[in-house]
Design a protein around this motif. Structure first.
Motif, short mmCIF file in Angstrom:
data_model
loop_
_atom_site.label_atom_id
_atom_site.label_comp_id
_atom_site.label_asym_id
_atom_site.label_seq_id
_atom_site.Cartn_x
_atom_site.Cartn_y
_atom_site.Cartn_z
N THR A 17 -44.36 28.41 6.36
CA THR A 17 -45.55 28.68 5.56
C THR A 17 -46.17 27.43 4.94
N MET A 18 -45.59 26.25 5.18
CA MET A 18 -46.13 25.04 4.56
C MET A 18 -47.55 24.71 5.06
N PRO A 19 -47.86 24.83 6.36
CA PRO A 19 -49.25 24.59 6.76
C PRO A 19 -50.24 25.52 6.07
N CYS A 20 -49.84 26.74 5.79
CA CYS A 20 -50.70 27.68 5.08
C CYS A 20 -51.00 27.16 3.68
N ALA A 21 -49.98 26.67 2.99
CA ALA A 21 -50.17 26.15 1.63
C ALA A 21 -51.04 24.91 1.65
N ALA A 22 -50.80 24.00 2.59
CA ALA A 22 -51.59 22.78 2.67
C ALA A 22 -53.04 23.08 3.01
N ASN A 23 -53.26 24.01 3.92
CA ASN A 23 -54.62 24.37 4.29
C ASN A 23 -55.37 25.00 3.11
N ALA A 24 -54.71 25.89 2.38
CA ALA A 24 -55.35 26.52 1.22
C ALA A 24 -55.71 25.48 0.17
N LEU A 27 -60.42 11.14 -3.47
CA LEU A 27 -58.97 11.02 -3.34
C LEU A 27 -58.23 12.14 -4.07
N ASP A 28 -58.94 12.87 -4.93
CA ASP A 28 -58.30 14.04 -5.55
C ASP A 28 -57.96 15.11 -4.52
N ILE A 29 -58.68 15.15 -3.42
CA ILE A 29 -58.36 16.11 -2.35
C ILE A 29 -56.93 15.87 -1.88
N GLU A 30 -56.61 14.62 -1.63
CA GLU A 30 -55.25 14.26 -1.21
C GLU A 30 -54.23 14.60 -2.29
N ARG A 31 -54.56 14.30 -3.53
CA ARG A 31 -53.62 14.56 -4.63
C ARG A 31 -53.34 16.05 -4.79
N VAL A 32 -54.37 16.87 -4.63
CA VAL A 32 -54.18 18.31 -4.76
C VAL A 32 -53.29 18.84 -3.62
N ILE A 33 -53.55 18.41 -2.41
CA ILE A 33 -52.72 18.85 -1.28
C ILE A 33 -51.27 18.45 -1.50
N GLU A 79 -45.67 19.90 -2.79
CA GLU A 79 -44.46 19.63 -3.57
C GLU A 79 -43.94 20.89 -4.25
N GLN A 80 -44.85 21.77 -4.63
CA GLN A 80 -44.47 22.97 -5.38
C GLN A 80 -44.37 24.21 -4.49
N THR A 81 -44.31 24.00 -3.18
CA THR A 81 -44.19 25.10 -2.22
C THR A 81 -42.86 25.01 -1.48
N THR A 82 -42.16 26.11 -1.42
CA THR A 82 -40.95 26.21 -0.60
C THR A 82 -41.32 26.94 0.68
N SER A 83 -41.17 26.26 1.79
CA SER A 83 -41.56 26.85 3.07
C SER A 83 -40.51 27.85 3.55
N VAL A 84 -41.00 28.99 4.06
CA VAL A 84 -40.13 30.00 4.68
C VAL A 84 -40.75 30.38 6.01
N PRO A 85 -39.98 30.97 6.93
CA PRO A 85 -40.55 31.36 8.22
C PRO A 85 -41.69 32.35 8.06
N VAL A 86 -42.69 32.24 8.93
CA VAL A 86 -43.83 33.15 8.93
C VAL A 86 -43.42 34.49 9.52
N ASP A 87 -43.76 35.61 8.83
CA ASP A 87 -43.37 36.91 9.38
C ASP A 87 -44.52 37.92 9.42
N ASP A 128 -54.61 29.32 -6.15
CA ASP A 128 -54.55 29.36 -7.61
C ASP A 128 -54.01 28.03 -8.16
N LEU A 129 -52.95 27.54 -7.55
CA LEU A 129 -52.36 26.27 -7.98
C LEU A 129 -53.35 25.13 -7.76
N ALA A 130 -54.02 25.12 -6.62
CA ALA A 130 -54.98 24.05 -6.33
C ALA A 130 -56.13 24.06 -7.33
#
Length: 399
Positions: free
Chosen positions: A331-338, A355-361, A366-374, A388-390
């Motif tokens: 699920t990490m690409p999902c978080a990065a894309n959002a 450069l804030d775009i990079e900092r937000v991503i 950093e605050q996302t734990t990736s799990v398998p997509v289901d 919401d976090l972004a």
């Protein structure tokens, strides 16, 4: 699952391909309408959607005879422009109505030109309904590739992105097992060669001036940050079964080589052509055939020299971050894309710096734990949480 049908098992194309264009008022959607106008004997537009541009929807429906319509933003249900629709047109409202167009029995091919994560459900529905999916919505594959790719029968999923169309074309007739590297080309955007100190001061107006391509605002900013190229690396990973580190980003400033593939024997094939999206759009609609050129060909005798360079991932950190999201997978690409979609929109609105775009991503990852997509539902939850976090991080960047 291979994207390519064997020559003896290619599905028969209908004499007239019935097309649904999702996102018909955007850059890719408008150019798809152009291609359909050029080939009325081969392409029939039967369904159209927009996010909110009802006037554009009505105009296209009246001109091309589409009878199935959808407006993703349900607040436009009472738009006065809709009163101009001819009799016989069905109009639905909300994201589910857009997805419904992808499942219609009288649609053969779905062109998914919806921008961002919003197009994911429609892409899934099109493949599940065994439609040809000509997709320009890279986020569908980036976020939900683990769900979509198992649904993609040979010859039914055809990329519209210029780079992935180029790779696809280079691999037609080849053994995919012989592929050892993909050279994913990149213009470098408007700020190629700039330092991070310089990037701190760039404006949205400057970032929206792409040196070689004419595109929508969101993807133009993504091209300036090189986020777009990171997303395309993940996309190519899913489409062509290559590891993230076997996909090399190559700066090609003139945007004449749209990508290259390298085989086990050292041979390299490249697809070259004008910087014009009409060509990959038409190829997606005509495959496995090739129709007459939709734009003026390049006069190679008059071309400036073609140059190459290496992408600077330290200066343009979004590229490195999104590639890392692809390596982590799940699920990490999902978080990065959002995170990118929120920060990209905030930068365009003047609410944060480039450069804030990079900092937000980075912070969202950093605050996302990736799990398998289901499931799509799971991805929607990850997307909402990451947005919401972004948004919170964007507010902090302004204060």
């Amino acid at each position: 699952m291979s994207l390519f049908p064997s020559p003896d098992k290619r599905p028969m194309r209908p004499e007239v391909l019935r097309v649904a264009i999702l996102g018909c008022s955007g850059s890719i959607g408008k150019q798809t309408l152009d291609v359909c106008r050029q080939h009325p004997d081969r392409l029939k537009v039967v369904a159209l959607s927009v996010s909110s541009s009802c006037k554009a929807l009505v105009s296209a429906a009246r001109e091309l005879g589409a009878t199935h319509l959808a407006v993703a933003d349900a607040s436009h249900r009472g738009d006065p422009a809709l009163a101009e629709l001819p009799e016989g047109c069905e109009v639905g409202f909300g994201p589910q109505a857009v997805t419904g167009l992808a499942e219609l029995s009288d649609v053969d091919c779905v062109v998914n030109a919806v921008v961002g994560e919003a197009g994911m459900a429609a892409g899934y529905a099109a493949l599940a309904a065994d439609k040809i999916l000509a997709y320009a919505n890279k986020e569908s594959i980036v976020v939900a590739g683990d769900l979509l790719m198992p649904l993609a029968k040979p010859g039914r999923l055809i990329p519209v992105d210029s780079e992935h169309s180029a790779i696809f074309q280079c691999l037609v007739g080849e053994r995919e097992s012989d592929l050892v590297r993909i050279w994913l080309t990149c213009s470098g955007g408007p700020f190629y060669g700039m330092t991070r100190e310089g990037l701190e001061r760039v404006t949205p107006a400057a970032a929206l001036v792409h040196p070689t391509w004419s595109m929508g605002a969101k993807i133009t900013i993504d091209s300036a940050t090189l986020t777009n190229k990171g997303l395309e690396v993940i996309e190519a990973h899913h489409l062509f079964g290559m590891g993230v580190d076997d996909i090399q980003v190559l700066i090609q400033r003139q945007s004449r080589i749209h990508s290259m593939v390298e085989f086990a024997d050292g041979s390299v094939k490249a697809q070259l052509g004008p910087s014009d999206m009409h060509i990959p759009i038409q190829y997606a609609l005509s495959f496995p055939e090739r129709w007459c050129a939709p734009t003026k060909p390049v006069d190679w005798c008059q071309e400036v020299p073609i140059t190459f360079g290496e992408a600077d991932e330290r200066t343009f950190g979004c590229l490195a971050l999104v590639k890392e999201a692809g390596r982590i997978a799940g699920t990490m690409p999902c978080a990065a894309n959002a995170a990118n979609e929120v920060a990209n929109a905030a930068f365009r609105a003047g609410e944060c710096g480039f450069l804030d775009i990079e900092r937000v991503i980075s912070r969202v990852m950093e605050q996302t734990t990736s799990v398998p997509v289901d499931s799509l539902e799971q991805l929607s939850e990850v997307d909402a949480r990451s947005r919401d976090l972004a948004r919170k991080l964007v507010r902090e960047a302004r204060s």
